[in-house]
Structure formats: structure tokens, C-alpha cells
Write an enzyme that holds these catalytic residues in place. Structure first.
Site, PDB file in Angstrom:
ATOM      1  N   GLY A 219      -8.557  21.222  19.395  1.00  0.00           N
ATOM      2  CA  GLY A 219      -8.190  22.577  19.011  1.00  0.00           C
ATOM      3  C   GLY A 219      -8.877  23.602  19.894  1.00  0.00           C
ATOM      4  O   GLY A 219      -9.413  23.278  20.959  1.00  0.00           O
ATOM      5  N   GLY A 220      -8.884  24.822  19.440  1.00  0.00           N
ATOM      6  CA  GLY A 220      -9.456  25.898  20.223  1.00  0.00           C
ATOM      7  C   GLY A 220     -10.968  25.959  20.185  1.00  0.00           C
ATOM      8  O   GLY A 220     -11.576  26.735  20.925  1.00  0.00           O
TER       9      GLY A 220
ATOM     10  N   GLU B 121       1.026  -0.936   8.747  1.00  0.00           N
ATOM     11  CA  GLU B 121       0.152   0.209   9.044  1.00  0.00           C
ATOM     12  C   GLU B 121      -0.015   0.478  10.530  1.00  0.00           C
ATOM     13  O   GLU B 121       0.287   1.560  11.027  1.00  0.00           O
ATOM     14  CB  GLU B 121      -1.216  -0.019   8.393  1.00  0.00           C
ATOM     15  CG  GLU B 121      -2.296   0.960   8.796  1.00  0.00           C
ATOM     16  CD  GLU B 121      -2.011   2.375   8.342  1.00  0.00           C
ATOM     17  OE1 GLU B 121      -2.173   3.298   9.152  1.00  0.00           O
ATOM     18  OE2 GLU B 121      -1.619   2.565   7.177  1.00  0.00           O
TER      19      GLU B 121
ATOM     20  N   ASP C  59       0.356   3.878   5.999  1.00  0.00           N
ATOM     21  CA  ASP C  59       0.663   3.455   4.632  1.00  0.00           C
ATOM     22  C   ASP C  59       0.375   4.552   3.605  1.00  0.00           C
ATOM     23  O   ASP C  59       1.275   5.120   3.007  1.00  0.00           O
ATOM     24  CB  ASP C  59      -0.137   2.200   4.279  1.00  0.00           C
ATOM     25  CG  ASP C  59       0.532   0.926   4.778  1.00  0.00           C
ATOM     26  OD1 ASP C  59       1.764   0.878   4.785  1.00  0.00           O
ATOM     27  OD2 ASP C  59      -0.178  -0.009   5.147  1.00  0.00           O
TER      28      ASP C  59
ATOM     29  N   GLN D 273       0.777  -1.234   0.000  1.00  0.00           N
ATOM     30  CA  GLN D 273       0.000   0.000   0.000  1.00  0.00           C
ATOM     31  C   GLN D 273       0.809   1.285   0.000  1.00  0.00           C
ATOM     32  O   GLN D 273       0.504   2.201  -0.764  1.00  0.00           O
ATOM     33  CB  GLN D 273      -0.953   0.014   1.206  1.00  0.00           C
ATOM     34  CG  GLN D 273      -1.901   1.201   1.204  1.00  0.00           C
ATOM     35  CD  GLN D 273      -2.910   1.199   2.327  1.00  0.00           C
ATOM     36  OE1 GLN D 273      -3.561   2.196   2.585  1.00  0.00           O
ATOM     37  NE2 GLN D 273      -3.066   0.084   3.009  1.00  0.00           N
TER      38      GLN D 273
END
Length: 415
Positions: free
Chosen positions: A247-248, A139, A168, A17
Site C-alpha cells: 500500500g501507500g 484450498e 476455503d 471446510q
């Protein structure tokens, strides 16, 4: 219309892959990708996870579009000569063998440079230089070694790998960028060079926000946007954060109408600060817009579980698509949890070429993922994957071999 990589010839020694993802992307942009495979067997994914007996699997077909396949016995002296001729004619050699395999074949960097000093040699490896550089990686190993698994899942459960193939396919995308960059630099220097994309490095690059959070945690001992705040505890390492956005803008996955029977009847909802008042109006909690316990983002952080529970009471009265329609009118960020079945049937993805139907001579019609990157002057046409050795004679003729020589090479088992 010409393609972005017209005239670039890729010698593709990749399999499974990570490497095929890279070379398929280059082929979509117009490169001539010559996939070298073992006679009689080929890329192992031709037979892995087959759903039709004795037919190339979807695993193979969906990673090898727009390529040509040749079969060469690289252990045969005459086969090795054919490979040397290909190296002299190609611009890039791409491989994802186990560490040291190319050297054992007799094609060290130094030997390749003798044959073609302009050649770029691009490699996927599990790890870069260090204590693990000789280890084989797949993977999920890459996801674990790159920091993804330790930060995925819920805090009261084990580490979890993601369904996205960030080890991959993610590394293949990184390698493709490295190759194109090296090709551009070659226009100035005239020299080839080595390009390395280590899977651990690629996963870590995609997990950079977690490295950010590790440093914040080291400094403050707490991260207020994580669901562990304020009642949970933080250890020494970045914890698993469930469905928090990281996040924010706090976000969470919420149930929608039909969740009892549909495992994907959910929506991702973000409580973005600029639209907080609109969120309050939509869910019928108008008083929260001015209440000092909810009116500001810092005040909301200790109450996120309560807030999302209240929003969920509203989303459970709507299907995920009904909720999307309402929320989008107010610019409230959200997204439905789409199943693979829903994605496969989505007309807009067919129209843009993100999902493509391809016809194969032995498999018939099947769906595949098209080029995720759209260039206005280099449109992608997704062509079927090659049959094993389908283009051997064609490529040999391009190298200057006569029909008689090609026949002799085949008789000798070189091709």
C-alpha cells in the site's frame, strides 16, 4: 434475546471446510442448520487429522458448531422422500459437492423449485462458468488460481501459499453474505434463487490490490513501494514482494530481541508518513526528519532497505511486546508476530469470544475460533458440534413422522 436469523432453516449438504464455514456462521447467527450426512461415515473431516482415536477430529468440531446432524441415505427411495420433505420445510440448501453431483442425485434446480419455489440454493464451486468449471478445487489450488500464490513470497523464490484459508474459509464467508442477501431479497419478491461462490472468485476478491498493481505496472513499468525498486527489475506481471505492505505506507517485518531462538520474535513496522518524525526520534536518527534524502515519503522510497535496517537495529534491542508498547505511545503503526500458542493464551480474545473453550461429550474440552462478527442484539453462543446422526429422530419428528414411521425408515436403511 432473539438471534438475527431465528426462524431460518438451513439444509446443510456441505463437507470439509468451505461449506461448513458458511453454515456454521449462519448457525451462530441463529439459523437452524440441519447437516445431512452419510450413515456410518458422515463428513469426511470427522476422521481426518484425528488426535484422539475414534473421536471426531478438531477439523470437524471447529467447523460444525451449533448444527444438528441427521443421517439419510439419499440413494434409498424412502430416504429420498425424507430429503424432499426437508427441502419443502427449509429456506436454504447449501452444498459444496463436485460439479453436477446435486443434479445426479435427482435434485436439479428445476426439481427443487417444484418442491419449494421459495428455496435458496447456495453452492461453493472451484471455478465459475468457463474452461475450468468442471474441475475439483481444494484450498491451495484456489490460492494459485485466484492470484494469491503468484504474488506471495520473496522475489528470488517460488510462489508461496498462505497459511490463512482464503480459498476455503474465505469463500465460505462470501457465500454466507450471498445467502443473507438472497434471504433479504426474498422478503420483497417471495422467490428463491441460486447463489454461487466460486473459490477462484473469492480468492481474487481478496487479492484485488494485486489486480490494481497489475494495471499500474502495465502503465508505468515500475511500482516504487515494492522492494524491487530502485535496483531490482520488474517483469510483465506483479512480482512477489516479500513482506512489503503493498500500500501507500511502506512496511516490513523486523527482528526483535530473542529472534535467534524464537521463530516469532518479530514485529511488523510501518513507516507511516505522518509519524515519520516520531519514528526518527524513537530510533535515534533525529537528523533524518529534516534531511532531504529522508524527510519526504518519495525521497524515502529508494532507501527503504537502508531505513528498515536502521529501524531493525533498534527493534533488536526490544522484545516485540516492549517495542509495541513504546511505538504505540507515539501512534506508530506496528504489530507483533503472534504464534498460535500466544493467540490461544491471549485473555482478551477469550473475553470477546474470538477464542472459545467448548466441552464435547467424547473429546472433552477444546479451544475453537468463535464468531468473528459481533452483533450487539444477536450475541453468539458457541455450542458443540453434533455427533453423527445425533438429531435424526428429532428432525424426523419435526417433519411429522411418527415413532413407528421413524423406526420403519431406519429398518429400511433410509435413515
Amino acid at each position: 434475546m432473539s438471534k438475527a436469523l431465528d426462524g431460518v432453516r438451513i439444509l446443510d449438504f456441505t463437507h470439509v471446510q468451505s461449506g461448513p464455514t458458511c453454515t456454521q456462521l449462519l448457525a451462530w447467527f441463529g439459523a437452524d442448520v440441519i447437516k445431512v450426512e452419510r450413515a456410518g461415515a458422515g463428513d469426511i473431516t470427522r476422521e481426518q487429522l484425528r488426535d484422539i482415536p475414534d473421536v471426531d477430529s478438531l477439523y470437524f468440531t471447529m467447523l460444525n458448531h451449533n448444527k444438528r446432524s441427521v443421517t439419510i441415505d439419499t440413494k434409498n427411495p424412502e430416504g429420498k422422500q425424507v430429503l424432499e420433505a426437508l427441502i419443502q420445510k427449509c429456506d436454504v440448501l447449501v452444498e459444496n459437492f463436485a460439479p453436477g453431483a446435486l443434479d445426479r442425485m435427482g435434485f436439479t434446480w428445476e426439481r427443487i423449485q417444484e418442491l419449494n419455489p421459495c428455496m435458496i440454493v447456495a453452492s461453493v464451486k472451484g471455478f465459475g462458468p468457463g474452461p475450468y468449471e468442471d474441475c475439483k478445487v481444494y484450498e491451495n489450488v484456489a490460492q494459485c488460481a485466484g492470484g494469491a500464490a503468484s504474488t506471495t513470497g520473496f522475489d528470488d523464490g517460488p510462489p508461496v501459499v498462505t497459511g490463512a484459508q482464503i480459498g476455503d474459509s474465505g469463500t465460505g464467508l462470501h457465500l454466507a453474505l450471498g445467502i443473507v442477501t438472497a434471504l433479504y431479497q426474498r422478503t420483497h419478491t417471495g422467490r428463491g434463487q441460486r447463489v454461487l461462490a466460486a473459490m477462484q472468485d473469492g480468492v481474487l476478491n481478496l487479492c484485488r490490490v494485486k489486480l490494481r498493481d497489475q494495471q499500474r505496472l502495465d502503465r508505468t513499468g515500475v511500482m516504487k513501494e515494492y522492494p524491487q525498486y530502485p535496483n531490482g527489475t520488474f517483469g510483465e506481471a506483479v512480482p512477489r514482494a516479500g513482506n512489503a505492505s503493498g500500500g501507500g505506507q511502506p512496511g516490513w517485518i523486523l527482528k526483535c530481541k530473542g529472534w535467534e531462538t524464537d521463530p516469532n520474535a518479530y514485529i511488523y513496522f510501518i513507516t507511516q508518513a505522518p509519524v515519520w518524525a516520531k519514528i526518527c526520534n524513537v530510533i535515534g536518527k533525529e537528523e533524518w526528519a529534516t534531511d532531504p534524502d529522508y524527510a519526504t515519503a518519495p525521497a524515502r522510497l529508494p532507501r527503504l532497505k537502508e531505513i528498515f535496517a536502521e529501524i531493525e537495529r533498534w527493534t533488536m534491542t526490544k522484545t516485540k511486546f516492549e517495542a509495541m508498547q513504546i511505538l504505540n505511545k507515539h501512534d506508530i503503526p506496528c504489530g507483533p508476530i503472534l504464534s498460535m500458542k500466544e493467540i490461544a493464551a491471549e485473555p482478551s480474545l477469550r473475553k470477546t469470544g474470538t477464542i472459545v473453550e467448548v466441552d464435547h461429550p467424547t473429546r472433552g474440552k477444546y479451544l475453537t475460533v468463535g464468531n468473528p462478527i459481533k452483533l450487539s442484539d444477536s450475541p453468539t453462543e458457541v455450542l458443540r458440534s453434533p455427533l453423527l446422526g445425533e438429531h435424526t429422530d428429532e428432525v424426523m419428528a419435526e417433519l411429522g413422522y411418527s415413532p413407528e414411521q421413524i423406526s420403519a425408515l431406519r429398518t429400511a436403511g433410509a435413515i
